[in-house]
Design an enzyme around this catalytic site. Structure first.
Site, mmCIF file in Angstrom:
data_model
loop_
_atom_site.group_PDB
_atom_site.id
_atom_site.type_symbol
_atom_site.label_atom_id
_atom_site.label_comp_id
_atom_site.label_asym_id
_atom_site.label_seq_id
_atom_site.Cartn_x
_atom_site.Cartn_y
_atom_site.Cartn_z
ATOM 1 N N ASP A 1 31.438 12.115 -20.502
ATOM 2 C CA ASP A 1 30.442 12.032 -19.437
ATOM 3 C C ASP A 1 31.081 11.661 -18.106
ATOM 4 O O ASP A 1 31.969 10.813 -18.050
ATOM 5 C CB ASP A 1 29.385 10.987 -19.788
ATOM 6 C CG ASP A 1 28.580 11.363 -21.024
ATOM 7 O OD1 ASP A 1 29.069 11.106 -22.129
ATOM 8 O OD2 ASP A 1 27.490 11.916 -20.867
ATOM 9 N N ARG A 2 30.572 12.264 -17.052
ATOM 10 C CA ARG A 2 31.053 11.899 -15.715
ATOM 11 C C ARG A 2 30.453 10.573 -15.268
ATOM 12 O O ARG A 2 31.170 9.711 -14.755
ATOM 13 C CB ARG A 2 30.701 12.994 -14.701
ATOM 14 C CG ARG A 2 31.254 12.718 -13.298
ATOM 15 C CD ARG A 2 30.943 13.839 -12.349
ATOM 16 N NE ARG A 2 29.531 13.918 -12.057
ATOM 17 C CZ ARG A 2 28.906 13.184 -11.115
ATOM 18 N NH1 ARG A 2 29.598 12.304 -10.403
ATOM 19 N NH2 ARG A 2 27.625 13.318 -10.906
#
Length: 344
Positions: A81-82
C-alpha cells in the site's frame, strides 16, 4: 465501497460499528516476512527498505533512476500500500559492479530508510515472501468495547473470508471499470503493462464466488467436488469424496476450500463445487471470456484465511491490532469483518 463494486457479504453479519483507520501512515504498517535471508554473494543487491506514503513501483523507479538501472532489473516480492508505513525487500541487478554509493545513503535519496542489505545470486521474484506482518491502529467508540473484542476473538478462531481488498480494484473501482473495457475489446499486454487490469478482473470473479458461498453458508465448509488448500502452503488437492476426517480438517483450519482464479485450463473442481462456480461465472460471461482470450492460466485461492499471531493492545484513544497473514491476503478483508468504514 464504490458503486462499481458490489457490497459483498460479510461472514459474521454486520461489523461492530463505525471506526477510523489510516488516519496517519504510521497507523497502517506492513512488514514483509521473506522466511529466508540473502545468501551474501551474487550479482543482485537486496535491500530491506522502510518507506511511508510511497508505493512499491515508485520506489523501484527511484532506485532505477539513481543507479541507471532498468526497471525490469529491479525485483520486489509484492505490491504494498502507498498510504502506509511499509517495510519490504527490493533487489537490484548490478552485474560486475558494486553499489556506487553507500546503501543507506542510496535508499535515503530515494525517500526511504535502509533496514538491511545483502547480496544474492538471484533476482527477487514476485510472491517470494512467506507472509506479511500488520500493525493497524483503529479509533472510534466501537473499537473500545467488549463486542469488538469478542468479534476479534471469533475471527482468530474461525478465520476470515479471503476477499481481495478494495485496493486491488483501484480508487473507486477504476481498475475494474477499465478492465471491463479492455476485456470487451480484447486484452493486450501493451494496454496493461503490469497486468493490474487482468488481475482486477480475475480478483472480481473470485470475490463473486466467495460471496455466493457466504450467502449459502458454505464458505468455510467442504462441498462435494471442492479443491482444498493446505494451511501455510499454496499446495492444493482435489478430494475423491467427503468423509468425516476431511470435514474435521476444514473445521480445524488445517485445510481450506478454494475458489477460482479464472483462466484457461482445468479448475480441478467437480460436482457441487463446479456447478456453483460455473453458475457464478456465467453471470459475468463478458469478463470471463476476456480473461480466457488473454490466456491467463487458471489457478486456485483459499476462500478462507487464518489470522496468525493476533494481538490487541489499547491506549486511551484507540486500539492496535497486530496480525500475520500469508502473502496475497488483505488486512482490509479482516478489518471489514470488524468495523464499518466507507473504503471497506
Amino acid at each position: 465501497m464504490s458503486g462499481i463494486l458490489p457490497e459483498w457479504p460479510r461472514s459474521f453479519g454486520l461489523p461492530v460499528g463505525p471506526a477510523r483507520y489510516r488516519q496517519h501512515p504510521d497507523h497502517f504498517q506492513v512488514e514483509e516476512q521473506l522466511g529466508f535471508e540473502p545468501e551474501g554473494d551474487g550479482e543482485h543487491w537486496w535491500l530491506f527498505i522502510e518507506k511511508a506514503n510511497l508505493g512499491t513501483l515508485e520506489m523501484a523507479r527511484r532506485l532505477g533512476q539513481l543507479l541507471d538501472v532498468e526497471l525490469k532489473d529491479i525485483g520486489y516480492s509484492g505490491l504494498k500500500d502507498r498510504m502506509a508505513l511499509t517495510r519490504q525487500w527490493f533487489s537490484i541487478w548490478l552485474p560486475g559492479r558494486p553499489l556506487p554509493t553507500d546503501p543507506a545513503t542510496l535508499v535515503e535519496s530515494a525517500g526511504g530508510r535502509l533496514l538491511n542489505a545483502g547480496r544474492h545470486r538471484r533476482k527477487l521474484k514476485r510472491g517470494a515472501h512467506r507472509a506479511n506482518r500488520f500493525y493497524l491502529r483503529l479509533e472510534g467508540e466501537c473499537v473500545m468495547t467488549d463486542a469488538f473484542d469478542a468479534r476479534w476473538e471469533q475471527l482468530l478462531d474461525d478465520g476470515v473470508p479471503n476477499y481481495f481488498g478494495p485496493q486491488r480494484f483501484g480508487v473507486g473501482g477504476e481498475n475494474l471499470r477499465r478492465a471491463r473495457q479492455v476485456m470487451d475489446r480484447g486484452w493486450r499486454r501493451r494496454d496493461d503493462r503490469q497486468g493490474m487490469l487482468l488481475s482486477s478482473a480475475r480478483s472480481f470473479l473470485f470475490n463473486e464466488v466467495l460471496a455466493e458461498r457466504i450467502d449459502l453458508g458454505c464458505w468455510n465448509q467442504a462441498l462435494e467436488g471442492d479443491v482444498f488448500m493446505l494451511e501455510g502452503s499454496h499446495s492444493h488437492f482435489a478430494s475423491d469424496g467427503l468423509d468425516e476426517r476431511l470435514r474435521q480438517r476444514v473445521a480445524t483450519l488445517d485445510i481450506h476450500p478454494t475458489g477460482p482464479l479464472y483462466g484457461t485450463g482445468r479448475s480441478g473442481t467437480s460436482q457441487t463445487a463446479e456447478t456453483l462456480e460455473r453458475d457464478v461465472l456465467h453471470r459475468h460471461e463478458s469478463l470471463a471470456g476476456g480473461i480466457e482470450r488473454a490466456r491467463a492460466e487458471a489457478g486456485r485461492r483459499a476462500l478462507r484465511v487464518r489470522v496468525e499471531a493476533g494481538r490487541l493492545l489499547r491506549d486511551e484513544t484507540g486500539t492496535w491490532l497486530g496480525m500475520t497473514l500469508p502473502r496475497g491476503a488483505f488486512a482490509t478483508a479482516v478489518l471489514r469483518e470488524l468495523i464499518d468504514h466507507p473504503t471497506l
